[in-house]
Design an enzyme around this catalytic site. Structure first.
Site, PDB file in Angstrom:
ATOM      1  N   ASP A   1       0.840  -1.203   0.000  1.00 51.95           N
ATOM      2  CA  ASP A   1       0.000   0.000   0.000  1.00 51.95           C
ATOM      3  C   ASP A   1       0.875   1.254   0.000  1.00 51.95           C
ATOM      4  O   ASP A   1       0.360   2.370  -0.072  1.00 51.95           O
ATOM      5  CB  ASP A   1      -0.993   0.001   1.159  1.00 51.95           C
TER       6      ASP A   1
ATOM      7  N   GLU B   1      -0.905  -5.615   8.887  1.00 53.51           N
ATOM      8  CA  GLU B   1      -0.139  -5.030   9.977  1.00 53.51           C
ATOM      9  C   GLU B   1      -0.711  -5.422  11.327  1.00 53.51           C
ATOM     10  O   GLU B   1      -1.917  -5.648  11.464  1.00 53.51           O
ATOM     11  CB  GLU B   1      -0.118  -3.503   9.834  1.00 53.51           C
TER      12      GLU B   1
ATOM     13  N   GLU C   1       9.782  -3.617  10.810  1.00 57.37           N
ATOM     14  CA  GLU C   1      10.113  -2.304  10.254  1.00 57.37           C
ATOM     15  C   GLU C   1      10.552  -1.337  11.340  1.00 57.37           C
ATOM     16  O   GLU C   1       9.906  -1.216  12.382  1.00 57.37           O
ATOM     17  CB  GLU C   1       8.910  -1.714   9.509  1.00 57.37           C
TER      18      GLU C   1
END
Length: 289
Positions: free
Chosen positions: A68, A139, A206
């Protein structure tokens, strides 16, 4: 060893499916699990269109992520939050059509899975049925565990994403490094173990301190994919426009730019404009008779 028996080198080539091995099928979750077992690191790049995806596929990149991040890189949004399911289906289908070997993983965008596991299943099914992707990414750690579990039970391979989760940019107040301090580090470890327990085949880490990412990688049996997670994760991913030098302005600290395509394309456009303005293009060889 008789003459018909494969040599050790041939055996190794036959099993090294991520680089230089099997090319007659797409890379699978089993290939990635085997790579972790033998200590083979692998790369992942984002892709958002058939042409670019085909280049990366031919280059041997084993996993392509239809992220995305297209919102920032291609659609002109400031964050990933506005990206829709319809946009993700369209982009993912293009990437699938442009490739033959890479595993294609597609992001579930913001608002497409947070409501309930049933919502996650409905939208993951769209990406698999309408776009043809091989896996989805979502996520969240512990908070997404039930959705991951349902998807996996239904036969949907899931890549998890913890640490800095860009869809939560407004909650974070930006893009800060995650996992600093004992409490935050313990939570990240809990998140990592939760997604593994729920059945995720890999997990993106991340913007996580390198030492913590190494600890997570050692404790998990599934592959870890680092983006700002240091050198010890099982794989590395970058947004392709960052990697290739297309992004204007500052890029994150963890990015290494392997080309300067923004300059190359700008120079080409200026040269084209000069040729048109001066009458050098089109020349006789570019004209029909």
């Amino acid at each position: 060893m008789n003459a018909s028996s494969p040599s050790p080198a041939q055996n190794q080539a036959a099993t090294a499916t991520l680089y230089g091995g099997v090319t007659s099928r797409r890379v699978t979750v089993r290939d990635l699990a085997t790579a972790k077992q033998r200590g083979e690191k692998w790369s992942m790049l984002t892709a958002y269109d058939a042409l670019t995806a085909g280049v990366f596929d031919e280059a041997g990149i084993p996993v392509l992520l239809v992220g995305d991040s297209a919102g920032n890189c291609h659609l002109g949004y400031e964050t990933t939050v506005p990206v829709t399911m319809d946009q993700m289906v369209m982009l993912s289908a293009a990437v699938v059509r442009g490739t033959k070997r890479a595993m294609i993983v597609a992001d579930l965008p913001f608002g497409s899975y947070q409501e309930s596991p049933a919502q996650a299943m409905r939208n993951a099914a769209r990406l698999m049925k309408e776009a043809g992707v091989g896996a989805v990414k979502l996520e969240g750690g512990e908070r997404s565990a039930r959705s991951i579990e349902l998807l996996v039970e239904a036969g949907v391979p899931v890549m998890a994403h913890i640490g800095l989760t860009p869809q939560s940019v407004h909650a974070f107040g930006g893009y800060p490094v995650q996992g600093r301090g004992d409490e935050a580090a313990h939570q990240l470890l809990r998140d990592a173990k939760a997604v593994q327990q729920s059945g995720a085949f890999s997990v993106v880490l991340e913007a996580v301190p390198a030492e913590l990412a190494a600890q997570v990688t050692e404790q998990l049996t599934i592959p870890t994919v680092g983006i700002g997670g240091g050198p010890d994760t099982d794989a590395q991913v970058l947004v392709w426009t960052d990697m290739a030098g297309m992004t204007a302005g500052r890029v994150p600290k963890f990015v290494k730019q392997y080309a300067d395509l923004r300059t190359v394309l700008g120079d080409a456009a200026r040269a084209f404009a000069e040729d048109v303005r001066g009458g050098a293009f089109p020349a006789a060889e570019h004209s029909f008779r």
